[in-house]
Design a protein around this motif. Structure first.
Motif, mmCIF file in Angstrom:
data_model
loop_
_atom_site.group_PDB
_atom_site.id
_atom_site.type_symbol
_atom_site.label_atom_id
_atom_site.label_comp_id
_atom_site.label_asym_id
_atom_site.label_seq_id
_atom_site.Cartn_x
_atom_site.Cartn_y
_atom_site.Cartn_z
ATOM 1 N N UNK A 173 47.117 -11.136 11.607
ATOM 2 C CA UNK A 173 47.279 -10.975 13.532
ATOM 3 C C UNK A 173 46.182 -10.551 14.176
ATOM 4 N N UNK A 174 45.330 -9.794 13.497
ATOM 5 C CA UNK A 174 44.560 -9.315 14.185
ATOM 6 C C UNK A 174 43.091 -10.687 14.015
ATOM 7 N N UNK A 175 43.244 -11.109 13.118
ATOM 8 C CA UNK A 175 42.425 -12.414 13.246
ATOM 9 C C UNK A 175 42.848 -13.257 14.524
ATOM 10 N N UNK A 176 44.019 -13.334 14.594
ATOM 11 C CA UNK A 176 44.575 -14.551 15.250
ATOM 12 C C UNK A 176 44.534 -14.331 17.191
ATOM 13 N N UNK A 177 44.973 -12.751 17.208
ATOM 14 C CA UNK A 177 44.131 -12.124 18.200
ATOM 15 C C UNK A 177 42.859 -12.340 18.941
ATOM 16 N N UNK A 178 41.792 -12.167 17.892
ATOM 17 C CA UNK A 178 40.505 -12.207 18.655
ATOM 18 C C UNK A 178 40.227 -14.558 18.755
ATOM 19 N N UNK A 179 41.116 -14.565 18.373
ATOM 20 C CA UNK A 179 40.648 -16.191 17.861
ATOM 21 C C UNK A 179 40.985 -16.067 19.311
ATOM 22 N N UNK A 180 42.488 -16.204 19.506
ATOM 23 C CA UNK A 180 43.423 -16.816 20.727
ATOM 24 C C UNK A 180 41.763 -16.071 22.043
ATOM 25 N N UNK A 181 42.094 -14.244 21.940
ATOM 26 C CA UNK A 181 41.043 -14.573 23.059
ATOM 27 C C UNK A 181 40.033 -14.683 23.031
ATOM 28 N N UNK A 182 39.051 -15.038 22.500
ATOM 29 C CA UNK A 182 37.727 -16.149 22.513
ATOM 30 C C UNK A 182 37.723 -17.332 22.987
ATOM 31 N N UNK A 183 39.240 -18.327 22.359
ATOM 32 C CA UNK A 183 39.145 -19.336 22.746
ATOM 33 C C UNK A 183 40.644 -20.267 22.661
ATOM 34 N N UNK A 184 40.743 -20.003 23.145
ATOM 35 C CA UNK A 184 42.804 -20.170 23.051
ATOM 36 C C UNK A 184 42.587 -21.612 22.721
ATOM 37 N N UNK A 185 41.441 -22.722 22.837
ATOM 38 C CA UNK A 185 41.988 -23.823 22.625
ATOM 39 C C UNK A 185 41.815 -24.089 20.903
ATOM 40 N N UNK A 186 41.003 -23.201 20.877
ATOM 41 C CA UNK A 186 40.970 -23.558 19.354
ATOM 42 C C UNK A 186 41.694 -22.365 18.804
ATOM 43 N N UNK A 187 41.959 -22.211 19.209
ATOM 44 C CA UNK A 187 43.764 -21.859 18.911
ATOM 45 C C UNK A 187 45.033 -22.507 18.887
ATOM 46 N N UNK A 188 44.468 -23.249 19.345
ATOM 47 C CA UNK A 188 45.817 -23.866 19.315
ATOM 48 C C UNK A 188 45.716 -25.115 18.232
ATOM 49 N N UNK A 189 44.290 -25.618 18.050
ATOM 50 C CA UNK A 189 43.733 -26.324 17.072
ATOM 51 C C UNK A 189 44.082 -26.027 15.724
ATOM 52 N N UNK A 190 43.920 -25.067 15.949
ATOM 53 C CA UNK A 190 44.095 -24.262 13.890
ATOM 54 C C UNK A 190 45.183 -24.304 13.632
ATOM 55 N N UNK A 191 46.541 -24.395 15.062
ATOM 56 C CA UNK A 191 47.377 -23.864 14.450
ATOM 57 C C UNK A 191 48.061 -22.607 14.672
ATOM 58 N N UNK A 192 46.746 -22.101 15.763
ATOM 59 C CA UNK A 192 48.310 -19.962 15.834
ATOM 60 C C UNK A 192 49.151 -20.757 17.158
ATOM 61 N N UNK A 193 50.238 -20.089 16.532
ATOM 62 C CA UNK A 193 51.300 -20.085 17.620
ATOM 63 C C UNK A 193 50.682 -19.060 18.952
ATOM 64 N N UNK A 194 50.720 -19.627 20.023
ATOM 65 C CA UNK A 194 50.066 -18.391 21.209
ATOM 66 C C UNK A 194 51.366 -17.716 21.491
ATOM 67 N N UNK A 195 52.639 -18.805 21.692
ATOM 68 C CA UNK A 195 53.924 -18.286 22.387
ATOM 69 C C UNK A 195 54.085 -16.921 21.363
ATOM 70 N N UNK A 196 54.598 -17.018 20.186
ATOM 71 C CA UNK A 196 54.428 -15.901 19.183
ATOM 72 C C UNK A 196 53.846 -15.053 19.477
ATOM 73 N N UNK A 197 52.424 -15.653 19.427
ATOM 74 C CA UNK A 197 50.827 -13.701 19.526
ATOM 75 C C UNK A 197 51.257 -13.063 21.094
ATOM 76 N N UNK A 198 51.776 -13.916 21.866
ATOM 77 C CA UNK A 198 51.993 -13.393 23.393
ATOM 78 C C UNK A 198 53.427 -12.390 23.220
#
Lengths: 523, 371
Positions: B223-248
């Motif tokens: 989960x922390x990894x997802x937070x770091x990825x979103x924080x550093x590059x939301x586009x890459x997070x989306x590309x990697x299939x990380x759900x932005x909404x869920x993490x917010x």
């Protein structure tokens, strides 16, 4: 190079212009001259270096090497203001206007005089004069937001003429215009050159360039391929010059029998970021052990196709089948889990997290699964081990796995992305411009990696602007234009003429005939 | 003319050097203001440091103020890590204080002999959940309707703060309180234990545990990894299939929850009732704390103590030097100003260049090749 000032007939001459950006050689020793009263087209694919070159000429960038000569004397532009003072003005693709201000206010904006008190009526009069002289109809008192895109472009042109531009650079001016507006613009340009102004016209549309320009300079990979008289060249020849003809290297491609289709796209329709239809009924299939290349001039739906397949863009109509399961409009995560890997166009913007370590970047898609994950926790040592393995296997030049991704060179960035995507053992691999901007060595490495995946049985969809690359790697090539597939040809016996014409918008059948006819004509 | 150039490589000590430099610059700047206000700057600073850290009592009071700053600062920093700009810690703290007070006031009425080891955990849960739910509203609006979270979290502060005020001025007001705005005193079972002879309470443990937990989450979990990825590059997070909404949503549960916990600790550890003085701006100061602590759990703890020292020291100079409280606020503001300015200087270098010799390299103008 010796140039005798008195005999220089060029209005401006660029000599040996070189410009590098981190990881990219945008311009490499470019020579170009623009004559008074000519329309000079700059033709080339995306990334060929056209805009960079013109940004240098108009003072936005400074060249790393090379000189700009005006009347035979070297000049240095530190800013666009310096350039316009010498009579060089540029109209950018994205207009630089303030929406809430009027046309007249925008035109005087940023000018040194008047310093404090605006004399808008005088400005308006002068604008009216200019717009009459060049038939650039615009109401000086209209606010920018009230104007159509075509009118806004006219304001940009007036802005430059008002500042006394004798050389006007237009960066893909027709990309945003309707056909009627294009006709109007061309009339204006002809009027301007008739009065002695020079126009540099950036484009990648062949017909347009042929119909409007006097001379054409073709750029490719940051270099000048040729400068030709527009009257002495055919569209097919231009297409060849643009995408390259000489095959730089032939990859060792084994003949492999393709298997079942793993990726099928049927009647796909999708909108682009502006809400306009970018995919207009695309159908294609990629089989096991096959590379399907997608050729086409940028902006004809290739980007959107890749995004819809990978779940990053919703489709409006049609189907995406992956390993014979309907995955239309599934989430990126579901599509990744179905076995689709994606090498995106924007390496640092999408493919990697620049500030995180290489090790964190290579697990971007597998951090959820064992052995990288142990329950809710991440196993640091297995991440590092995995990263070290990839660095060694794919020869990624990096000080270590904890180096931040942003510190890698372009080639190593791409190798890192490919290593990650390939390590997922994909069934389907979507690779978008996999070698753009890479040097020969890195290009070769990327090609090898793609061919290995093909041999492993992956179905690969490769989008590229480099026809050599497409011909060397693909089994079949689909050509896109205007959001449709114009035709699919076997790479083995594809003719450049045919592909070139399809890229220009002719349907496959006519392309074949036209190509044949042209070849005969030239004997 | 001055020119800004991006620094591509930072020296190892640059961060430390710049921080110290910024602090000194702030103190120097405030010295001028103090002198203008008629005070001796050196004496004032000495008085402040003594007032905040000079003895056991002073230091304990600083820790008391640091506790809510730590909890809110940790909460805010988790959200900031993901580029979710939660500036609603003040309101989330108020709601946490409200819910914990509700439990402390009314649960013992139903179960008179409820022991402390049951009542306090109940209050912790109530405070955390109330703050989390309050944080959930802007999170839901952002995740599903793309409503700007800055506006929503900011405005919801006022609702929460005024709601709490309404309670202790109105329905929850202590009938035996001589008109003093506040609820009745909690039963002793609802008091957080304190260190001998100080007002430092168990909230400190909450803060330290929270900091360790957050560090663990960010550094060691998926989960922390997802937070770091979103924080550093939301586009890459989306590309990697990380759900932005869920993490917010998840992050705001934690962020709001920690601020709510701060509210609980304040009522259960300090005032022992819901009263005026619960919302004195900890939630806003926490934003500064999170920022100066570089969104780092350990950094947040340290900066919270320093910031609390500034608050306590500021109170002290009012008493000992007879200076207005606003002097402390000026000092606080200047420190933030200089620190943020300093942070800018670690990324950019300012150079004086004569107009005739401007370097050829593009500087601030974002140099990107053609697209």
């Amino acid at each position: 190079m010796s140039i005798e000032p008195s005999h220089d007939q060029a209005a401006v001459r660029l000599v040996g212009i070189t410009k590098r950006f981190p990881g990219v050689q945008a311009n490499d020793g470019i020579d170009l001259d623009v004559r008074p009263g000519e329309i000079h087209a700059l033709l080339g694919e995306n990334g060929a270096g056209k805009s960079t070159l013109m940004n240098i000429l108009s003072g936005f960038y400074q060249p790393d090497e090379g000189q700009i000569l005006m009347d035979g004397k070297p000049v240095t532009f530190r800013s666009p203001r310096d350039a316009i003072a010498q009579g060089i003005g540029m109209v950018h693709q994205h207009f630089m206007l303030v929406d809430m201000l009027t046309v007249a206010e925008n035109v005087t904006l940023g000018m040194e005089s008047p310093r404090f008190v605006l004399n808008l009526p005088a400005t308006e009069r002068k604008i009216a004069e200019l717009s009459q002289r060049y038939r650039l109809q615009v109401d000086p008192r209209a606010r920018i937001w009230q104007l159509s895109v075509g009118e806004q472009q006219r304001v940009e042109i007036i802005k430059m003429l008002y500042r006394g531009a004798k050389i006007l650079i237009l960066d893909e001016p027709t990309a945003v215009l309707t056909p009627g507006e294009v006709t109007d613009l061309f009339a204006v340009l002809r009027q301007m050159v008739a009065e002695g102004t020079s126009v540099v016209f950036i484009s990648h549309k062949l017909e347009e360039v042929l119909s409007i320009s006097d001379r054409i300079t073709v750029l490719r990979k940051g270099r000048v391929v040729a400068t030709v008289e527009a009257s002495a060249v055919t569209p097919v020849e231009l297409a060849r010059l643009m995408v390259g003809r000489e095959v730089l290297f032939r990859a060792e491609k084994q003949a492999l029998p393709p298997g079942e289709p793993l990726l099928q796209v049927v009647g796909l329709k999708a909108a682009n970021d502006k809400g306009l239809l970018a995919l207009n009924g695309v159908s294609l299939a990629v089989r096991e052990r096959e590379i399907l290349g997608i050729a086409g001039v940028a902006g004809n739906g290739q980007k959107e196709l890749a995004e819809v397949i990978t779940g990053l863009r919703p489709s409006k109509e049609g189907q995406v089948m992956i390993c014979s399961k309907d995955m239309t409009n599934c989430s990126p995560r579901q599509i990744i889990d179905r076995g689709v890997s994606h090498v995106p166009e924007d390496r640092l913007g999408m493919g990697l997290v620049p500030n995180l370590a290489i090790s964190d970047n290579v697990v971007l898609k597998k951090y959820r699964r064992s052995p990288i994950a142990r329950g809710p926790f991440l196993d640091r040592s297995s991440i590092d081990q995995f990263a070290d393995g990839l660095i060694a296997l794919y020869d990624i030049a990096a000080p270590g796995h904890s180096t931040a991704a942003k510190l890698l060179s372009g080639g190593n960035l791409q190798k890192t992305i490919l290593a990650r995507e390939i390590s997922a053992e994909p069934k389907v691999l979507v690779a978008v411009h996999p070698t753009r901007g890479l040097d020969v060595g890195a290009t070769e490495a990327v090609h090898r990696m793609l061919l290995e995946q093909r041999a492993h049985g992956a179905a690969i969809l490769m989008l590229s602007e480099d026809l050599d690359e497409l011909l060397a790697l693909s089994d079949r090539i689909a050509v896109m234009h205007g959001g449709r597939v114009m035709g699919i040809v076997d790479a083995e016996n594809a003719s450049l003429d045919e592909i070139g014409l399809m890229m220009a918008g002719s349907l496959s059948q006519t392309a074949v005939e036209a190509g044949a006819a042209l070849t005969e004509e030239r004997g | 003319m001055f020119k800004l150039e991006r620094r591509y490589e930072r020296s190892r000590y640059a961060g430390l050097l710049v921080t110290t430099g910024s602090l000194l610059a702030a103190l120097l700047f405030c010295a001028v203001i103090l002198a203008l206000a008629g005070a001796n700057p050196w004496q004032t600073y000495v008085a402040m440091v003594k007032g905040a850290f000079g003895g056991k009592y002073e230091f304990s009071e600083t820790i008391v103020k640091a506790i809510p700053l730590m909890l809110c600062g940790l909460g805010v920093s988790v959200a900031f890590r993901m580029l979710f700009w939660n500036i609603g810690a003040e309101g989330q703290l108020a709601m946490g204080g409200f819910a914990a007070s509700g439990v402390a006031l009314f649960v013992p009425q139903a179960f008179p002999n409820l022991p402390s080891w049951l009542l306090l955990p109940l209050m912790v849960v109530a405070g955390f959940v109330a703050g989390a739910l309050w944080g959930m509203i802007p999170a839901l609006l952002k995740a599903y309707l793309k409503v700007n979270e800055i506006i929503v979290t900011l405005m919801m502060n006022y609702i929460a703060v005024l709601w709490v005020e309404y309670l202790f001025y109105g329905p929850w007001k202590d009938p035996k309180g001589y008109g003093f705005p506040g609820s009745a005193l909690f039963t002793q079972a609802a008091w957080l234990p304190r260190w001998e002879g100080t007002r430092v309470h168990g909230g400190l443990i909450f803060a330290i545990v929270a900091a360790i937990a957050i560090w663990l989450i960010l550094a060691r979990t998926k989960w922390g990894y997802e937070i770091r990825v979103i924080g550093e590059n939301p586009t890459a997070a989306r590309y990697a299939g990380i759900s932005l909404a869920r993490n917010i949503l998840l992050v705001m549960l934690i962020s709001g929850g920690l601020a709510g916990l701060a509210g609980m600790a304040e009522v259960a550890g300090i005032s022992h009732r819901l009263q005026k003085g619960l919302t004195v701006g900890y939630g806003f100061t926490a934003i500064i704390v999170a920022w100066l602590g570089k969104l780092n759990p350990g950094g947040v703890l340290v900066v919270a103590v320093l910031m609390a020292g500034l608050l306590v020291g500021g109170d002290q100079i009012q008493i000992t030097m007879g200076l207005p409280a606003s002097v402390a606020s000026i000092l606080q503001g200047s420190i933030l100003f200089f620190m943020l300015g300093g942070a800018f200087l670690t990324d950019f270098r300012v150079r004086w260049v004569s107009r005739a010799r401007l370097p050829a390299a593009p500087s601030l103008a974002k140099a990107t090749p053609e697209e």
